[in-house]
Design a protein around this motif. Structure first.
Motif, PDB file in Angstrom:
ATOM      1  N   SER A 285     -67.514  23.709  38.025  1.00  0.00           N
ATOM      2  CA  SER A 285     -66.754  24.744  38.726  1.00  0.00           C
ATOM      3  C   SER A 285     -67.621  25.981  38.842  1.00  0.00           C
ATOM      4  O   SER A 285     -68.307  26.349  37.892  1.00  0.00           O
ATOM      5  N   GLU A 286     -67.598  26.621  40.012  1.00  0.00           N
ATOM      6  CA  GLU A 286     -68.333  27.859  40.240  1.00  0.00           C
ATOM      7  C   GLU A 286     -67.568  28.719  41.235  1.00  0.00           C
ATOM      8  O   GLU A 286     -66.850  28.185  42.095  1.00  0.00           O
ATOM      9  N   GLY A 287     -67.771  30.027  41.103  1.00  0.00           N
ATOM     10  CA  GLY A 287     -67.205  30.912  42.110  1.00  0.00           C
ATOM     11  C   GLY A 287     -68.068  30.962  43.351  1.00  0.00           C
ATOM     12  O   GLY A 287     -67.574  31.082  44.473  1.00  0.00           O
ATOM     13  N   TYR A 288     -69.373  30.839  43.143  1.00  0.00           N
ATOM     14  CA  TYR A 288     -70.308  30.828  44.274  1.00  0.00           C
ATOM     15  C   TYR A 288     -71.580  30.082  43.896  1.00  0.00           C
ATOM     16  O   TYR A 288     -71.931  29.086  44.501  1.00  0.00           O
ATOM     17  N   GLY A 289     -72.266  30.525  42.877  1.00  0.00           N
ATOM     18  CA  GLY A 289     -73.511  29.901  42.470  1.00  0.00           C
ATOM     19  C   GLY A 289     -74.698  30.791  42.764  1.00  0.00           C
ATOM     20  O   GLY A 289     -75.601  30.418  43.512  1.00  0.00           O
ATOM     21  N   ASN A 290     -74.694  31.991  42.180  1.00  0.00           N
ATOM     22  CA  ASN A 290     -75.788  32.941  42.423  1.00  0.00           C
ATOM     23  C   ASN A 290     -77.150  32.371  42.071  1.00  0.00           C
ATOM     24  O   ASN A 290     -78.152  32.678  42.718  1.00  0.00           O
ATOM     25  N   VAL A 291     -77.210  31.551  41.021  1.00  0.00           N
ATOM     26  CA  VAL A 291     -78.497  30.987  40.607  1.00  0.00           C
ATOM     27  C   VAL A 291     -79.085  30.127  41.715  1.00  0.00           C
ATOM     28  O   VAL A 291     -80.301  30.136  41.942  1.00  0.00           O
ATOM     29  N   LEU A 292     -78.228  29.404  42.411  1.00  0.00           N
ATOM     30  CA  LEU A 292     -78.711  28.587  43.536  1.00  0.00           C
ATOM     31  C   LEU A 292     -79.311  29.469  44.625  1.00  0.00           C
ATOM     32  O   LEU A 292     -80.330  29.138  45.227  1.00  0.00           O
ATOM     33  N   VAL A 293     -78.661  30.596  44.876  1.00  0.00           N
ATOM     34  CA  VAL A 293     -79.168  31.537  45.879  1.00  0.00           C
ATOM     35  C   VAL A 293     -80.519  32.086  45.443  1.00  0.00           C
ATOM     36  O   VAL A 293     -81.480  32.141  46.228  1.00  0.00           O
ATOM     37  N   GLU A 294     -80.621  32.486  44.171  1.00  0.00           N
ATOM     38  CA  GLU A 294     -81.869  33.048  43.660  1.00  0.00           C
ATOM     39  C   GLU A 294     -82.993  32.014  43.689  1.00  0.00           C
ATOM     40  O   GLU A 294     -84.146  32.350  43.982  1.00  0.00           O
ATOM     41  N   ALA A 295     -82.662  30.753  43.376  1.00  0.00           N
ATOM     42  CA  ALA A 295     -83.673  29.699  43.408  1.00  0.00           C
ATOM     43  C   ALA A 295     -84.208  29.487  44.824  1.00  0.00           C
ATOM     44  O   ALA A 295     -85.421  29.377  45.033  1.00  0.00           O
ATOM     45  N   GLN A 296     -83.310  29.433  45.786  1.00  0.00           N
ATOM     46  CA  GLN A 296     -83.757  29.249  47.171  1.00  0.00           C
ATOM     47  C   GLN A 296     -84.592  30.430  47.648  1.00  0.00           C
ATOM     48  O   GLN A 296     -85.536  30.266  48.416  1.00  0.00           O
ATOM     49  N   ALA A 297     -84.273  31.630  47.176  1.00  0.00           N
ATOM     50  CA  ALA A 297     -84.998  32.825  47.597  1.00  0.00           C
ATOM     51  C   ALA A 297     -86.451  32.803  47.144  1.00  0.00           C
ATOM     52  O   ALA A 297     -87.319  33.384  47.809  1.00  0.00           O
TER      53      ALA A 297
END
Length: 381
Positions: A285-297
């Motif tokens: 469960s996640e609200g969004y997944g900021n870590v995924l965003v940071e990884a892609q960046a």
């Protein structure tokens, strides 16, 4: 100048608090003065907020949580805040009542896809857990009736909180979480050298608190299977939390002691993302997944569980690297594909994802959207 009182749960290293802290300069540039209130104003980030000129308030209330509305209203009146912005989602009913008592409009941010007892601050063994559903119903009713705006930090969050939200566009908004965008692409070898992570084999990383929804157990099973394919691979776990000892026991059970490193909380977790070959993010469960965003960046390939929030956080170019939750075999196949493609220089989807994130997920864009909402709300007071 717009004065906004942000209500948070703690001043620890949570995603909500860290994102708010990073956004402070951008709020100030746009004429918004930020105040922060929470039940316990002491915490790792307290000094950082104060150094940036933020006034931190304690919502002291020894009585049941609902009565905290009165001390909150007193803070709003005495400090002349224009808006109350509760960032506690399903637990925001008290803050809405406090804003009504103070005669100020309120905004609620929904950061989670579903509420849990832990999210509400009710730990295992707390008898209040039996009242979870009625408490959620009461808060949702108060928010739905009295909040001027409800902000979902992903569509998935609003779908869960208020399924018919799209029928009320004047009251519901989606504002994707923003991150501090990297300046260029870091060199992996240099980051590994600086972090002392020099070894042969793929480096896998996970960033997240040790709590149930982060699904560390499945992560370890995926890594154990991946390590059988790539014997020299290592896993770095960035973060802290109540379940760390349980995860450490699981590492020993799987005989991964020499392959898994616990590095605790890091002020610059992006350094580990930049040094790694792969992020595995199997959250249930996640609200969004900021870590995924940071990884892609930073141009890091990913493999993540296929849940609604992740489909929003991950650029479409890498949606095929989202695996069915619980399917360890599929996750391993996708991880191996990412590793091999990177070795051959044939993972163009990583650069495509990076471009999407740089255009879409800046913290400036997030702040600009929130400031626009503040101004709209005040224009109707």
């Amino acid at each position: 100048m717009i004065r906004v009182l942000n209500v948070v749960h703690t001043l620890g290293y949570g995603g909500v608090e860290v994102t708010l802290l990073r956004g402070l300069p951008h709020f100030q540039e746009r004429g918004v003065e930020v105040g922060v209130a929470c039940p316990v104003p002491e915490g790792p980030l307290a000094d950082a907020f104060v150094r940036r000129g933020v006034r931190v308030h304690a919502i002291r209330c020894p009585m049941p949580r609902l009565f905290a509305a009165w001390p909150l209203a007193r803070i709003v009146r005495e400090c002349n805040y224009d808006i109350v912005h509760s960032r506690l989602g399903y637990n925001a009913g008290t803050h809405i009542i406090g804003s009504l008592i103070a005669g100020r409009p309120s905004i609620v941010s929904i950061h989670n896809g579903r509420p849990t007892s832990e999210l509400l601050g009710w730990r295992k063994g707390d008898p209040r857990r039996l009242a979870l559903e009625p408490w959620i119903w009461l808060n949702r009713a108060i928010i739905g009736r009295f909040a001027r705006q409800v902000v979902g930090h992903s569509r998935a969050n609003l779908d869960s909180f208020w399924p018919s939200w799209e029928e009320e566009p004047e009251r519901f908004s989606v504002v994707l979480n923003g991150i501090e965008l990297p300046k260029g692409v870091r060199e992996k070898d240099k980051e590994r050298l600086a972090l002392g992570l020099q070894f042969d084999g793929p480096l896998v990383v996970h960033v997240g608190s040790f709590k149930r929804e982060k699904n560390h157990g499945e992560l370890l099973h995926i890594f154990a299977a991946l390590r059988r394919r790539y014997p020299g691979s290592r896993l770095v776990l960035v973060g802290e939390g109540g379940l760390r000892e349980e995860v450490e026991r699981k590492v020993r059970e799987l005989a991964l002691d020499e392959a898994v490193a616990f590095v605790g909380h890091q002020r610059q977790p992006d350094r580990y993302l930049a040094a790694a070959d792969l992020l595995i993010f199997p959250s249930s469960s996640e609200g969004y997944g900021n870590v995924l965003v940071e990884a892609q960046a930073v141009g890091l390939p990913i493999v993540a569980s296929d849940i609604p929030a992740h489909r929003e956080a991950v650029a479409e170019a890498q949606h095929r690297f989202l695996y069915p939750l619980g399917d360890v075999g599929r996750a391993v196949e996708l991880a191996a594909e990412q590793i091999e493609a990177a070795r051959q220089g044939r993972n163009a989807w990583v650069e495509e994802s990076r471009k999407v994130i740089l255009e879409r997920n800046s913290i400036e864009a997030m702040v600009e959207s929130l400031v626009r909402i503040y101004r709209t709300v005040l224009s109707h007071v």
